[in-house]
Design a protein around this motif. Structure first.
Motif, mmCIF file in Angstrom:
data_model
loop_
_atom_site.group_PDB
_atom_site.id
_atom_site.type_symbol
_atom_site.label_atom_id
_atom_site.label_comp_id
_atom_site.label_asym_id
_atom_site.label_seq_id
_atom_site.Cartn_x
_atom_site.Cartn_y
_atom_site.Cartn_z
ATOM 1 N N LEU A 35 0.832 -1.205 0.000
ATOM 2 C CA LEU A 35 0.000 0.000 0.000
ATOM 3 C C LEU A 35 0.866 1.253 0.000
ATOM 4 C CD1 LEU A 35 -2.589 -1.128 2.729
ATOM 5 C CD2 LEU A 35 -2.984 -1.000 0.259
ATOM 6 N N PRO A 36 0.289 2.380 -0.417
ATOM 7 C CA PRO A 36 1.042 3.639 -0.336
ATOM 8 C C PRO A 36 1.473 3.914 1.102
ATOM 9 C CG PRO A 36 -0.962 3.928 -1.646
ATOM 10 C CD PRO A 36 -1.049 2.569 -1.017
ATOM 11 N N LYS A 37 2.635 4.511 1.284
ATOM 12 C CA LYS A 37 3.148 4.799 2.614
ATOM 13 C C LYS A 37 2.193 5.743 3.348
ATOM 14 C CE LYS A 37 7.067 6.774 5.130
ATOM 15 N NZ LYS A 37 7.004 5.712 6.166
ATOM 16 N N LEU A 38 1.906 5.419 4.587
ATOM 17 C CA LEU A 38 1.013 6.225 5.405
ATOM 18 C C LEU A 38 1.832 7.035 6.402
ATOM 19 C CD1 LEU A 38 -1.851 6.993 6.366
ATOM 20 C CD2 LEU A 38 -1.766 5.008 7.897
ATOM 21 N N ASP A 39 1.809 8.340 6.235
ATOM 22 C CA ASP A 39 2.468 9.253 7.173
ATOM 23 C C ASP A 39 1.361 10.033 7.871
ATOM 24 O OD1 ASP A 39 3.800 11.255 8.538
ATOM 25 O OD2 ASP A 39 5.189 11.715 6.909
ATOM 26 N N ILE A 40 0.963 9.563 9.047
ATOM 27 C CA ILE A 40 -0.198 10.142 9.723
ATOM 28 C C ILE A 40 0.054 11.583 10.124
ATOM 29 C CG2 ILE A 40 -1.733 9.930 11.711
ATOM 30 C CD1 ILE A 40 -1.202 6.927 11.645
ATOM 31 N N GLU A 41 1.246 11.869 10.606
ATOM 32 C CA GLU A 41 1.578 13.229 11.025
ATOM 33 C C GLU A 41 1.355 14.214 9.885
ATOM 34 O OE1 GLU A 41 2.404 15.869 13.862
ATOM 35 O OE2 GLU A 41 2.940 13.795 14.333
ATOM 36 N N TYR A 154 -14.387 6.518 19.276
ATOM 37 C CA TYR A 154 -13.249 5.869 18.626
ATOM 38 C C TYR A 154 -13.706 4.778 17.677
ATOM 39 C CZ TYR A 154 -13.114 1.342 21.151
ATOM 40 O OH TYR A 154 -13.389 0.085 21.626
ATOM 41 N N TRP A 155 -12.797 4.411 16.781
ATOM 42 C CA TRP A 155 -12.965 3.230 15.935
ATOM 43 C C TRP A 155 -11.578 2.673 15.625
ATOM 44 C CZ3 TRP A 155 -13.958 8.117 13.701
ATOM 45 C CH2 TRP A 155 -13.085 8.519 12.691
ATOM 46 N N THR A 156 -11.553 1.481 15.037
ATOM 47 C CA THR A 156 -10.302 0.895 14.588
ATOM 48 C C THR A 156 -10.405 0.593 13.098
ATOM 49 O OG1 THR A 156 -10.963 -1.397 15.009
ATOM 50 C CG2 THR A 156 -9.963 -0.192 16.837
ATOM 51 N N THR A 157 -9.271 0.430 12.472
ATOM 52 C CA THR A 157 -9.257 -0.038 11.085
ATOM 53 C C THR A 157 -8.311 -1.222 10.976
ATOM 54 O OG1 THR A 157 -7.439 1.388 10.318
ATOM 55 C CG2 THR A 157 -9.677 2.285 10.179
ATOM 56 N N GLN A 206 -18.886 16.698 14.621
ATOM 57 C CA GLN A 206 -18.566 17.838 13.745
ATOM 58 C C GLN A 206 -17.086 17.831 13.378
ATOM 59 O OE1 GLN A 206 -17.729 21.848 15.337
ATOM 60 N NE2 GLN A 206 -19.622 22.495 14.292
ATOM 61 N N PHE A 207 -16.242 17.545 14.336
ATOM 62 C CA PHE A 207 -14.798 17.477 14.111
ATOM 63 C C PHE A 207 -14.463 16.460 13.029
ATOM 64 C CE2 PHE A 207 -10.631 15.669 15.009
ATOM 65 C CZ PHE A 207 -9.836 16.772 15.277
ATOM 66 N N ILE A 208 -15.034 15.261 13.142
ATOM 67 C CA ILE A 208 -14.754 14.201 12.171
ATOM 68 C C ILE A 208 -15.279 14.571 10.792
ATOM 69 C CG2 ILE A 208 -15.265 11.809 11.569
ATOM 70 C CD1 ILE A 208 -15.400 11.284 14.647
ATOM 71 N N GLU A 209 -16.490 15.112 10.744
ATOM 72 C CA GLU A 209 -17.087 15.461 9.449
ATOM 73 C C GLU A 209 -16.281 16.544 8.736
ATOM 74 O OE1 GLU A 209 -21.137 16.495 10.116
ATOM 75 O OE2 GLU A 209 -21.816 14.400 10.193
ATOM 76 N N GLN A 210 -15.673 17.460 9.492
ATOM 77 C CA GLN A 210 -14.870 18.508 8.866
ATOM 78 C C GLN A 210 -13.464 18.026 8.526
ATOM 79 O OE1 GLN A 210 -15.021 22.127 11.206
ATOM 80 N NE2 GLN A 210 -17.236 22.353 10.936
ATOM 81 N N LEU A 211 -12.989 17.009 9.244
ATOM 82 C CA LEU A 211 -11.655 16.472 8.968
ATOM 83 C C LEU A 211 -11.631 15.592 7.725
ATOM 84 C CD1 LEU A 211 -8.704 15.745 9.673
ATOM 85 C CD2 LEU A 211 -9.611 13.972 11.191
ATOM 86 N N LEU A 212 -12.588 14.698 7.579
ATOM 87 C CA LEU A 212 -12.534 13.675 6.537
ATOM 88 C C LEU A 212 -12.337 14.225 5.125
ATOM 89 C CD1 LEU A 212 -15.277 11.167 7.800
ATOM 90 C CD2 LEU A 212 -12.786 10.900 7.889
ATOM 91 N N PRO A 213 -13.057 15.284 4.701
ATOM 92 C CA PRO A 213 -12.877 15.765 3.328
ATOM 93 C C PRO A 213 -11.485 16.341 3.042
ATOM 94 C CG PRO A 213 -14.935 16.586 4.259
ATOM 95 C CD PRO A 213 -14.133 16.018 5.391
ATOM 96 N N ASP A 218 -6.177 8.050 -0.270
ATOM 97 C CA ASP A 218 -5.444 6.905 0.279
ATOM 98 C C ASP A 218 -5.402 6.963 1.798
ATOM 99 O OD1 ASP A 218 -4.956 5.816 -2.180
ATOM 100 O OD2 ASP A 218 -2.963 6.708 -2.409
ATOM 101 N N ALA A 219 -5.125 8.146 2.339
ATOM 102 C CA ALA A 219 -5.050 8.298 3.797
ATOM 103 C C ALA A 219 -6.419 8.112 4.429
ATOM 104 C CB ALA A 219 -4.482 9.667 4.144
ATOM 105 N N ARG A 220 -7.460 8.628 3.791
ATOM 106 C CA ARG A 220 -8.816 8.508 4.335
ATOM 107 C C ARG A 220 -9.237 7.041 4.417
ATOM 108 N NH1 ARG A 220 -11.234 12.187 1.426
ATOM 109 N NH2 ARG A 220 -12.037 10.798 -0.191
ATOM 110 N N ALA A 221 -8.887 6.258 3.409
ATOM 111 C CA ALA A 221 -9.224 4.843 3.418
ATOM 112 C C ALA A 221 -8.558 4.125 4.583
ATOM 113 C CB ALA A 221 -8.820 4.195 2.095
ATOM 114 N N ARG A 222 -7.312 4.477 4.866
ATOM 115 C CA ARG A 222 -6.582 3.807 5.941
ATOM 116 C C ARG A 222 -7.013 4.303 7.322
ATOM 117 N NH1 ARG A 222 -1.606 2.748 3.536
ATOM 118 N NH2 ARG A 222 -0.870 1.633 5.393
ATOM 119 N N LEU A 223 -7.377 5.579 7.402
ATOM 120 C CA LEU A 223 -7.724 6.173 8.692
ATOM 121 C C LEU A 223 -9.187 5.937 9.079
ATOM 122 C CD1 LEU A 223 -5.820 9.549 8.361
ATOM 123 C CD2 LEU A 223 -5.250 7.693 9.921
#
Length: 226
Positions: A35-41, A154-157, A206-213, A218-223
């Motif tokens: 998978l593409p490298k995931l750099d969360i920071e 919270y959730w996990t992936t 609200q925080f999550i809904e504004q963050l996701l877009p 690729d990052a959204r799928a992993r997170l």
């Protein structure tokens, strides 16, 4: 004598077959390598929607394990505190592990928070409906000595599938294992210090809904599995 010999041979065949099956069934390929490298920071913006990193905050994110243990369990850990225009604060913690086999499992808030002296009052599953899709989540109400009230979402992936842990997570890992693959996984947690859980969960949503877009696909799928 012949029966003993036959029994011994049969046992040897069974042992050899079991060893061969175990070898075949042992996952060897890490999906993180495909998978593409995931750099969360880098993936999580410092400012989005009505939220920005609170540079004045002294912390507050609970990570109950010792730093050495956290570094053993996870390959990336990101903890931040965000604040909106109203002064409301959300604490974000993301813990990511490249290998989600049994010895490297994610640690859940309902286990970690009590280790820090918190009491978990409620622990409920829910579905978070967002414009980009639904996320299965857990919502916890916790408090520390009836002074610090901290509702948690919270959730996990596992790979690119969002789950709430437990049986669903184990089944997802088994599916990868049957293909000889070692899945990666993460725990995405947000919380806020608030006695009013209804307000806290609304702000967290609200925080999550504004963050996701703002996340790259690729990052959204992993997170978030979206």
């Amino acid at each position: 004598m012949k029966k003993s010999l036959i029994s011994a041979l049969a046992a040897a065949v069974l042992m050899t077959s079991a060893a061969a099956i175990a070898t075949v069934m042992t996952p060897t390929r890490r999906i993180v390598d495909t998978l593409p490298k995931l750099d969360i920071e880098a993936a999580i913006p410092q400012r989005f929607g009505d939220w920005q990193i609170d540079t004045r905050s002294g912390g507050g994110v609970v990570n109950p394990q010792q730093t050495e243990l956290l570094n053993q369990l996870y390959s990336q850990i990101v903890t931040r505190t965000y604040v909106n225009s109203e002064g409301y604060r959300i604490m974000l913690s993301i813990a990511y592990g490249e290998d989600q086999r049994d010895g490297n499992q994610l640690h859940y808030p309902e286990v970690c928070y009590p280790a820090q002296g918190f009491q978990v009052i409620t622990n409920r599953k829910a579905i978070l409906n967002t414009p980009l899709g639904d996320i299965p989540i857990k919502r916890l109400e916790t408090h520390l000595s009836q002074q610090r009230y901290e509702p948690i979402t919270y959730w996990t992936t596992v790979g690119t599938q969002a789950l709430t842990g437990g049986t669903s997570k184990k089944l997802a890992e088994m599916k990868y294992g049957l293909r000889g693959e070692i899945p990666d996984g993460l725990l995405f947690r947000i919380s806020s210090i608030d006695r009013d859980s209804a307000i806290a969960f609304a702000k967290q949503e609200q925080f999550i809904e504004q963050l996701l877009p703002t996340l790259a696909p690729d990052a959204r799928a992993r997170l978030a599995g979206l």
